[in-house]
Design a protein around this motif. Structure first.
Motif, mmCIF file in Angstrom:
data_model
loop_
_atom_site.group_PDB
_atom_site.id
_atom_site.type_symbol
_atom_site.label_atom_id
_atom_site.label_comp_id
_atom_site.label_asym_id
_atom_site.label_seq_id
_atom_site.Cartn_x
_atom_site.Cartn_y
_atom_site.Cartn_z
ATOM 1 N N ALA A 164 -1.775 6.896 -7.468
ATOM 2 C CA ALA A 164 -0.851 7.525 -8.063
ATOM 3 C C ALA A 164 -1.128 7.506 -9.772
ATOM 4 O O ALA A 164 -0.794 8.541 -10.329
ATOM 5 C CB ALA A 164 0.579 7.081 -7.917
ATOM 6 N N SER A 167 -3.432 10.201 -10.836
ATOM 7 C CA SER A 167 -3.135 11.499 -10.913
ATOM 8 C C SER A 167 -2.421 11.636 -12.504
ATOM 9 O O SER A 167 -1.417 11.113 -12.720
ATOM 10 C CB SER A 167 -2.085 12.063 -10.003
ATOM 11 O OG SER A 167 -1.295 12.998 -10.223
ATOM 12 N N ARG A 171 1.165 10.224 -13.525
ATOM 13 C CA ARG A 171 0.819 9.134 -14.716
ATOM 14 C C ARG A 171 1.649 9.608 -16.033
ATOM 15 O O ARG A 171 2.122 8.666 -16.726
ATOM 16 C CB ARG A 171 -0.669 9.028 -15.118
ATOM 17 C CG ARG A 171 -1.004 7.729 -16.187
ATOM 18 C CD ARG A 171 -2.422 7.564 -16.288
ATOM 19 N NE ARG A 171 -3.166 8.817 -16.578
ATOM 20 C CZ ARG A 171 -3.990 9.494 -16.222
ATOM 21 N NH1 ARG A 171 -4.277 9.147 -14.859
ATOM 22 N NH2 ARG A 171 -4.784 10.491 -16.666
ATOM 23 N N PRO A 225 -4.714 8.938 -1.627
ATOM 24 C CA PRO A 225 -4.910 10.347 -2.513
ATOM 25 C C PRO A 225 -4.168 11.248 -1.796
ATOM 26 O O PRO A 225 -3.741 12.204 -2.417
ATOM 27 C CB PRO A 225 -6.292 10.361 -2.618
ATOM 28 C CG PRO A 225 -7.030 9.012 -2.526
ATOM 29 C CD PRO A 225 -6.104 8.323 -1.379
ATOM 30 N N VAL A 228 -0.373 11.044 -2.203
ATOM 31 C CA VAL A 228 -0.308 11.632 -3.753
ATOM 32 C C VAL A 228 -0.674 13.011 -3.920
ATOM 33 O O VAL A 228 0.435 13.510 -4.762
ATOM 34 C CB VAL A 228 -1.256 10.703 -4.685
ATOM 35 C CG1 VAL A 228 -1.392 11.283 -6.155
ATOM 36 C CG2 VAL A 228 -0.875 9.286 -4.795
ATOM 37 N N ALA A 229 -1.485 13.469 -3.263
ATOM 38 C CA ALA A 229 -1.569 14.957 -3.480
ATOM 39 C C ALA A 229 -0.356 15.729 -2.980
ATOM 40 O O ALA A 229 -0.046 16.730 -3.594
ATOM 41 C CB ALA A 229 -2.916 15.512 -2.795
ATOM 42 N N VAL A 232 2.578 15.538 -5.464
ATOM 43 C CA VAL A 232 2.332 16.388 -6.767
ATOM 44 C C VAL A 232 2.696 17.724 -6.289
ATOM 45 O O VAL A 232 3.347 18.239 -7.219
ATOM 46 C CB VAL A 232 0.931 16.307 -7.225
ATOM 47 C CG1 VAL A 232 0.637 17.404 -8.311
ATOM 48 C CG2 VAL A 232 0.791 14.753 -7.827
#
Length: 246
Positions: A164, A167, A171, A225, A228-229, A232
């Motif tokens: 996280a 990113s 962030r 990841p 997290v993607a 987002v």
């Protein structure tokens, strides 16, 4: 559970002096005795508060434990009330050294050198309460906290926090956790403004993304990841910089 021992049994010196504040002065004659009277204040017989000479520090809280003879300290910043330093020790003289360093505005790392029992939470001081810096401080805290965990799922959780943080979009937000669920806000504390989904790290090594804390209704992923993607992609467009949570 047994009731705690009589404070007079664990802390006869404190009871004799009348307060923990008075005992601190007695123990550290060359360290705290010269402080102004209002700089070292009693907060009950087994608690004391040491005010700081700099405005970006709240008074350092000093407490005696109820069941064993032990002392703890906790130092926060005043804008959000977030912990900058904490720790415990059996040596009241060490507490006095930490209190004096806190009072004098010694940098946080210097407090740790003056009193090695002091634990740095990873947050850094932001004297002007700049929201972007407060967000960066909170990210630093979460990353340190993740590496200090001793739970079985610490490795997945560390991977989630690091992914996280990697990113740029996440962030730039203010991170926080609730029951170890990673969440985000467009404002700092004390008034958070939630945005985006919740991210969870599971003991089986999977990662969940959900609209709420209880179920990964937006997806369950094999890697941090990937989770997290997904998070987002759920963020609204046009997010600006973090704002003060007033």
């Amino acid at each position: 559970m047994r009731p705690p021992p009589d404070p007079a049994f664990l802390y006869p010196d404190v009871m004799a002096s009348g307060s923990l504040a008075a005992t601190l002065r007695n123990v550290a004659a060359g360290c705290l005795a010269a402080l102004p009277d209002d700089a070292l204040a009693p907060a009950g017989p087994l608690h004391a508060a040491v005010s700081a000479a700099v405005p970006h520090r709240a008074p350092l809280s000093v407490s005696a434990w109820a069941r064993v003879r032990r002392w703890s300290v906790r130092g926060t910043e005043p804008y959000q009330g977030m912990c900058l330093v904490d720790g415990w020790t059996h040596d009241l003289a060490e507490v006095a050294r930490a209190a004096r360093a806190w009072r004098d505005g010694v940098p946080l790392e210097g407090i740790g050198r003056a009193a090695p029992f002091v634990h740095l939470t990873g947050r850094f001081e932001v004297p002007d309460s700049d929201p972007a810096r407060l967000a960066a401080s909170e990210w630093q805290h979460l990353r340190r906290e993740a590496y200090e965990l001793e739970y079985d799922w610490r490795e997945p959780y560390r991977a989630l926090v690091e992914a996280a943080h990697a990113s740029p979009v996440l962030r730039a937000l203010y991170p926080f956790t609730s029951h170890w669920v990673l969440r985000f806000s467009t404002t700092t504390r004390p008034r958070l403004t939630l945005v985006g989904p919740c991210l969870t790290a599971n003991a089986d090594g999977t990662y969940g993304v959900g609209t709420g804390m209880l179920a990964p209704d937006l997806g369950l992923f094999a890697t941090a990841p990937e989770a997290v993607a997904c998070a987002v992609r759920q963020l609204p467009s046009g997010l600006g910089p973090v704002a003060p949570g007033e």
